[in-house]
Write a protein that holds these residues in place. Structure first.
Motif, PDB file in Angstrom:
ATOM      1  N   ALA A 147       0.866  -1.184   0.000  1.00 59.89           N
ATOM      2  CA  ALA A 147       0.000   0.000   0.000  1.00 59.89           C
ATOM      3  C   ALA A 147       0.899   1.229   0.000  1.00 59.89           C
ATOM      4  CB  ALA A 147      -0.930  -0.008   1.204  1.00 59.89           C
ATOM      5  N   LEU A 148       1.403   1.573  -1.174  1.00 60.36           N
ATOM      6  CA  LEU A 148       2.320   2.713  -1.284  1.00 60.36           C
ATOM      7  C   LEU A 148       1.709   3.960  -0.658  1.00 60.36           C
ATOM      8  CD1 LEU A 148       3.614   2.120  -4.913  1.00 60.36           C
ATOM      9  CD2 LEU A 148       4.923   1.868  -2.804  1.00 60.36           C
TER      10      LEU A 148
ATOM     11  N   LYS B 244      -3.322   9.756  -8.317  1.00 62.97           N
ATOM     12  CA  LYS B 244      -3.284  10.630  -7.139  1.00 62.97           C
ATOM     13  C   LYS B 244      -1.911  10.537  -6.483  1.00 62.97           C
ATOM     14  CE  LYS B 244      -5.157   7.294  -3.802  1.00 62.97           C
ATOM     15  NZ  LYS B 244      -6.175   7.043  -2.764  1.00 62.97           N
ATOM     16  N   LYS B 245      -1.456  11.649  -5.955  1.00 68.70           N
ATOM     17  CA  LYS B 245      -0.161  11.695  -5.295  1.00 68.70           C
ATOM     18  C   LYS B 245      -0.151  10.756  -4.089  1.00 68.70           C
ATOM     19  CE  LYS B 245       1.773  14.949  -7.812  1.00 68.70           C
ATOM     20  NZ  LYS B 245       2.957  14.676  -8.668  1.00 68.70           N
ATOM     21  N   GLN B 246       0.983  10.121  -3.858  1.00 73.23           N
ATOM     22  CA  GLN B 246       1.110   9.271  -2.687  1.00 73.23           C
ATOM     23  C   GLN B 246       1.097  10.131  -1.420  1.00 73.23           C
ATOM     24  OE1 GLN B 246       4.280   6.369  -2.782  1.00 73.23           O
ATOM     25  NE2 GLN B 246       4.114   6.071  -4.996  1.00 73.23           N
TER      26      GLN B 246
ATOM     27  N   ASP C 179       2.579   8.329  -9.046  1.00 76.35           N
ATOM     28  CA  ASP C 179       1.202   8.526  -8.599  1.00 76.35           C
ATOM     29  C   ASP C 179       0.430   7.206  -8.618  1.00 76.35           C
ATOM     30  OD1 ASP C 179       1.872  11.150  -8.403  1.00 76.35           O
ATOM     31  OD2 ASP C 179       0.715  11.822 -10.139  1.00 76.35           O
ATOM     32  N   ILE C 180      -0.524   7.080  -7.707  1.00 80.68           N
ATOM     33  CA  ILE C 180      -1.310   5.852  -7.570  1.00 80.68           C
ATOM     34  C   ILE C 180      -2.504   5.879  -8.520  1.00 80.68           C
ATOM     35  CG2 ILE C 180      -2.759   4.523  -5.983  1.00 80.68           C
ATOM     36  CD1 ILE C 180      -0.904   5.473  -3.723  1.00 80.68           C
ATOM     37  N   LEU C 181      -2.648   4.812  -9.309  1.00 84.35           N
ATOM     38  CA  LEU C 181      -3.759   4.675 -10.256  1.00 84.35           C
ATOM     39  C   LEU C 181      -4.859   3.767  -9.722  1.00 84.35           C
ATOM     40  CD1 LEU C 181      -1.562   4.258 -13.452  1.00 84.35           C
ATOM     41  CD2 LEU C 181      -2.869   6.290 -12.830  1.00 84.35           C
TER      42      LEU C 181
ATOM     43  N   GLN D 198       0.778   1.810  -9.929  1.00 87.34           N
ATOM     44  CA  GLN D 198       1.260   3.182  -9.890  1.00 87.34           C
ATOM     45  C   GLN D 198       1.856   3.571 -11.248  1.00 87.34           C
ATOM     46  OE1 GLN D 198       4.995   3.824  -7.885  1.00 87.34           O
ATOM     47  NE2 GLN D 198       5.549   1.667  -8.001  1.00 87.34           N
ATOM     48  N   LYS D 199       1.940   4.863 -11.481  1.00 82.84           N
ATOM     49  CA  LYS D 199       2.651   5.346 -12.653  1.00 82.84           C
ATOM     50  C   LYS D 199       4.150   5.157 -12.427  1.00 82.84           C
ATOM     51  CE  LYS D 199       1.474   9.120 -14.714  1.00 82.84           C
ATOM     52  NZ  LYS D 199       1.160  10.556 -14.986  1.00 82.84           N
ATOM     53  N   LEU D 200       4.847   4.740 -13.463  1.00 84.57           N
ATOM     54  CA  LEU D 200       6.292   4.615 -13.356  1.00 84.57           C
ATOM     55  C   LEU D 200       6.920   6.000 -13.269  1.00 84.57           C
ATOM     56  CD1 LEU D 200       7.115   1.714 -15.825  1.00 84.57           C
ATOM     57  CD2 LEU D 200       7.767   1.830 -13.422  1.00 84.57           C
ATOM     58  N   ALA D 201       7.767   6.174 -12.273  1.00 85.24           N
ATOM     59  CA  ALA D 201       8.473   7.439 -12.078  1.00 85.24           C
ATOM     60  C   ALA D 201       9.973   7.169 -12.111  1.00 85.24           C
ATOM     61  CB  ALA D 201       8.075   8.064 -10.750  1.00 85.24           C
TER      62      ALA D 201
END
Length: 324
Positions: free
Chosen positions: A116-117, A205-207, A152-154, A142-145
């Motif tokens: 749960a990031l 959404k931002k973590q 960010d969480i999808l 999550q989006k790869l950063a």
């Protein structure tokens, strides 16, 4: 609605389970897997034969192009670019995606991560959750950063844990399905359907919340400290299955404790003491705070794994010994 073209990146068995499910739902979810990225073959076994990853084997069985690179540099980009993929999908790949590589994908990249990031970022989230005795295990898309697990969480969900799971059972299961892969596939299907309706990168959404990181595991992490309570040792044994496994010593020989449970009894014996044998329970070992661990499967170095009854038959002086 356009058909999404994706590149899948992954390597071990759990990742191949996810890939198998994605292959099966390509038509329903309106995407096609144009290629697979995976680790190069690695030497395994007594003869050090080069063995491809489980993901590579599955992809070739399904006539999907396989790309095995040590590093995702210019050679990798030149091989992947002509495929014209829209999106990169990753789960347990084992390589870092740089900015030039991610730029090949108009919709960017997404990653399946079993926590749960932002809790348990890094490479060992499942062992960390079990080691801490968590009651649930998160699963996140999550989006790869460019920074590890900071995207960010999808989509996100949680799996309840009953205290008997191992890292192996949660990730690989029976080889066809597991709690992590089942939850992960559901999330990926949802996100991929959203991506097929989009002409730009997905918005997540931002973590938020407390951030923690998990380290690479080392062999010495598995050494059992019998001064710890039995509950903590049981968590360790389950967390470190299949790697690095949990070990102690008996008469100077390495001894793996492969399966165990927390006993109901209390004892005043010194931590590490093997208690008198009680039929149909297991081998009871004294732990810190007077608690007892019940070992049910053990393995001496260079010997095969045995259930506790078979082990005792070959180790007559085991009861009463002090381990570690």
């Amino acid at each position: 609605m356009k058909k999404l073209k994706i590149i899948y990146a992954g390597s071990p068995l759990a990742s191949s389970i996810v890939l198998k499910n994605l292959i099966a739902c390509q038509s329903d979810c309106n995407f096609e897997i144009s290629g697979v990225l995976t680790n190069p073959p690695a030497s395994r076994g007594r003869h050090s034969d080069l063995i491809p990853t489980e993901v590579a084997v599955l992809a070739r069985e399904n006539k999907i192009p396989v790309f095995e690179f040590d590093h995702l540099m210019s050679e990798a980009r030149q091989a992947i670019s002509p495929l014209g993929a829209d999106l990169l999908v990753s789960f347990d790949y084992g390589r870092i995606f740089g900015p030039k590589f991610l730029a090949l994908f108009p919709l960017g990249g997404i990653n399946l991560h079993p926590s749960a990031l932002p809790k348990y970022r890094g490479c060992t989230p499942v062992p960390a959750a079990l080691l801490n005795g968590d009651k649930t295990l998160g699963v996140t898309v999550q989006k790869l950063a460019l920074q590890t697990d900071e995207g960010d969480i999808l989509a996100q969900t949680e799996i309840p844990l009953d205290g008997t799971e191992t890292t192996l059972s949660l990730m690989d299961g029976d080889g066809e399905s597991s709690k992590v892969t089942e939850a992960g596939v559901k999330l990926l299907k949802k996100v991929l359907k959203e991506a097929s309706n989009s002409d730009s990168e997905l918005i997540g959404k931002k973590q938020s919340g407390e951030t923690s990181y998990t380290p690479f595991l080392k062999k010495e992490d598995g050494i059992i400290d019998w001064n710890k309570p039995a509950f903590q040792i049981d968590c360790q044994i389950r967390a470190y299955t299949p790697y690095p496994l949990s070990s102690t010593t008996f008469d100077g020989i390495k001894l793996l404790i492969l399966k165990a449970k927390v006993g109901e009894e209390k004892t005043g014996e010194k931590a590490g003491t093997v208690l008198p044998y009680r039929k149909a329970v297991g081998i009871e070992i004294a732990c810190g705070d007077g608690s007892v661990l019940v070992a049910t499967e053990l393995q001496l170095e260079k010997k095969k794994a045995m259930d506790y009854k078979s082990f005792l038959n070959g180790a007559r002086n085991f009861v009463g010994s002090i381990l570690g």
